[in-house]
Design a protein around this motif. Structure first.
Motif, mmCIF file in Angstrom:
data_model
loop_
_atom_site.group_PDB
_atom_site.id
_atom_site.type_symbol
_atom_site.label_atom_id
_atom_site.label_comp_id
_atom_site.label_asym_id
_atom_site.label_seq_id
_atom_site.Cartn_x
_atom_site.Cartn_y
_atom_site.Cartn_z
ATOM 1 N N LYS A 426 0.768 -1.217 -0.023
ATOM 2 C CA LYS A 426 -0.150 -0.054 0.052
ATOM 3 C C LYS A 426 0.861 1.189 0.045
ATOM 4 N N SER A 427 2.082 1.205 0.644
ATOM 5 C CA SER A 427 2.956 2.484 0.758
ATOM 6 C C SER A 427 3.375 2.749 -0.695
ATOM 7 N N GLN A 428 3.449 1.889 -1.514
ATOM 8 C CA GLN A 428 3.828 2.128 -2.901
ATOM 9 C C GLN A 428 2.791 2.567 -3.820
ATOM 10 N N VAL A 429 1.483 1.831 -3.961
ATOM 11 C CA VAL A 429 0.643 2.389 -4.676
ATOM 12 C C VAL A 429 -0.761 2.551 -4.073
ATOM 13 N N GLY A 430 -0.985 2.620 -2.794
ATOM 14 C CA GLY A 430 -2.217 3.051 -2.332
ATOM 15 C C GLY A 430 -2.942 1.713 -2.565
ATOM 16 N N ALA A 431 -4.104 1.901 -2.634
ATOM 17 C CA ALA A 431 -5.141 0.811 -2.623
ATOM 18 C C ALA A 431 -5.145 0.144 -3.974
ATOM 19 N N GLY A 432 -4.496 0.672 -5.104
ATOM 20 C CA GLY A 432 -4.143 0.256 -6.187
ATOM 21 C C GLY A 432 -4.396 1.257 -7.407
ATOM 22 N N ILE A 433 -4.597 0.814 -8.669
ATOM 23 C CA ILE A 433 -4.651 1.737 -9.531
ATOM 24 C C ILE A 433 -6.402 2.379 -9.945
ATOM 25 N N ILE A 434 -6.498 3.494 -9.844
ATOM 26 C CA ILE A 434 -7.684 4.064 -9.980
ATOM 27 C C ILE A 434 -8.514 3.469 -11.303
ATOM 28 N N GLN A 435 -9.805 3.289 -11.126
ATOM 29 C CA GLN A 435 -10.702 2.815 -11.945
ATOM 30 C C GLN A 435 -12.019 3.629 -12.076
ATOM 31 N N MET A 436 -12.459 3.946 -13.149
ATOM 32 C CA MET A 436 -13.610 4.484 -13.462
ATOM 33 C C MET A 436 -14.849 3.769 -12.898
ATOM 34 N N VAL A 437 -15.684 4.312 -12.002
ATOM 35 C CA VAL A 437 -16.954 3.842 -11.756
ATOM 36 C C VAL A 437 -18.007 4.217 -12.586
ATOM 37 N N GLN A 438 -18.553 3.617 -13.342
ATOM 38 C CA GLN A 438 -19.655 3.861 -14.250
ATOM 39 C C GLN A 438 -20.883 4.183 -13.415
ATOM 40 N N PRO A 439 -22.010 5.337 -13.748
ATOM 41 C CA PRO A 439 -22.993 5.432 -13.266
ATOM 42 C C PRO A 439 -24.109 4.492 -13.323
#
Length: 439
Positions: A426-439
């Protein structure tokens, strides 16, 4: 700004933080000793900084244990101010003062001109004043004589748009990712399809070097505010960030093209700023109705006024997104390191932590940041890398989510819950790579 110079500035800022803490300790040590000094009441100009103010300076206990001298005279305190002011990591002859009450700030305003101080900016909401002085002795006397009015005495640390260290000097503490995306990174975060309405009704403040005209932004609504006021043309970094948030280029546009952009120029043509000016930009963004603030720059100096400005924004339901930094450090740059800020690291096209990206236990998330295509001044498109780019893409995602009704208060949880895990710490990438959440 050259990377070696940035490293030197980072080290200098750290030294300044420690030295300024020592200054407070040394000053307060002069309270020891009616037995060592005359027992008579000290005149105003010999008053010392009280322990309550010392505490606000975040003095390292080890400094107190190892300090071997005390400032017994006003001249010694003034000399320490001179030395700190000449350090390369701070704005020379400037202090950022925070006060205990509106009355104390008002009283300082009334004294300033008489004492030869120039108030470059003050904000009653933060109880702060950015002060320029010419005579360290007069400044030292002011600090001692009115110490009971002060909550914090801070140096004005330099902040800057992060550059990149030498790729050959990969830090073994991170994954060393260096594979370029070669595009704007939209595919990697799931920002696909018709995005023309994404971000509608959301005002995004871009605190950067300024946004210039560009074909990819010609249909964007951009309001310009220049806090630098140096009369020079902005460099292209701010334009690149704006294009990744709201650009309309058919191939390499932004995540949320319908966003309203509030361009707040806080960094000069070299990409240099300071903590007081960034704090001022944050406050201006809140005043102008921004719902989201993108800060693709930072500093290693922990500034009381910058922290207060971030807290003010968060308290007013304004999201702050900031770059983790490109210094290969195991701590986040500020304001990314402050509680409540959505901090963003960079990954490469293989999903590895970028070789330059800072790490930190409080890191929120990561986004594409190696070989990213974006707009630039002079109607150009460029390929560049950094946690700056990752931060702008993250702001674009958040702008879209806000336009679809996702709540401000749960935004960080929404992002982390939907992030793509990489298997890295987590210290390197946080929770992971951000992903778009579609409506």
């Amino acid at each position: 700004m050259n990377v070696w110079l940035k490293s030197l500035l980072s080290l200098s800022i750290l030294v300044c933080v420690l030295s300024f803490g020592t200054l407070g300790w040394l000053a307060v040590k002069t309270t020891e000793g009616p037995s060592a000094r005359s027992a008579k009441k000290l005149p105003d100009w010999e008053r010392t900084l009280p322990p309550s103010l010392l505490k606000s300076l975040d003095v390292d206990a080890r400094l107190e244990q190892t300090a071997t001298m005390a400032l017994h005279t006003l001249d010694e305190l003034a000399e320490r101010l001179r030395k700190l002011s000449s350090a390369p990591g701070v704005k020379p002859n400037e202090l950022v003062l925070t006060f205990k009450s509106p009355e104390a700030l008002k009283a300082f305003r009334e004294r300033a001109a008489r004492e030869g101080f120039q108030i470059l900016h003050d904000d009653p909401r933060l109880l702060s004043a950015r002060v320029k002085y010419t005579d360290p002795l007069t400044m030292a006397r002011e600090l001692r004589q009115n110490a009971e009015d002060l909550q914090n005495i801070g140096l004005n640390y330099l902040a800057w748009v992060p550059g990149l260290p030498d790729a050959s000097q990969v830090d073994s503490a991170n994954a060393g990712g260096a594979t370029p995306f070669g595009n704007s990174g939209l595919n990697a975060i799931g920002a696909m399809g018709d995005r023309s309405a994404w971000g509608a009704g959301t005002k995004v403040a871009v605190l950067d070097t300024g946004v210039t005209q560009h074909p990819s932004l010609q249909d964007s609504r951009v309001t310009h505010i220049d806090l630098v006021k140096d009369g020079l043309e902005p460099n292209g970094h701010g334009t690149a960030m704006a294009s990744l948030i709201a650009g309309t280029d058919a191939r390499d546009g932004g995540v949320a093209p319908a966003s309203d952009l509030l361009d707040i120029r806080v960094a000069d043509t070299r990409g240099e700023s300071n903590t007081a000016l960034v704090a001022e930009g944050i406050m201006r963004a809140v005043d102008e109705g921004a719902r989201l603030i993108n800060i693709s720059l930072g500093t290693t100096g922990d500034s009381d006024v910058l922290r207060r400005a971030v807290e003010y924004a968060l308290a007013n339901d304004v999201i702050v997104v900031a770059a983790a930094g490109n210094e290969q450090q195991t701590s986040l740059a500020y304001p990314a390191g402050y509680e409540g800020v959505i901090s963003v690291a960079a990954v490469d096209a293989n999903g590895n932590q970028a070789y330059f990206s800072n790490s930190g236990e409080t890191l929120t998330i990561s986004a594409p940041g190696v070989g990213i295509v974006s707009a630039y001044s002079g109607n150009r498109m460029v390929v560049s890398s950094g946690t700056s780019q990752a931060t702008a893409l993250t702001s674009g995602v958040i702008s879209a989510l806000l336009s679809w009704g996702y709540p401000v208060q749960g935004m960080a949880k929404t992002l982390t819950a939907n992030a793509q895990p990489t298997g890295a710490p987590k210290s390197q990438v946080g929770a992971g790579i951000i992903q778009m959440v579609q409506p």
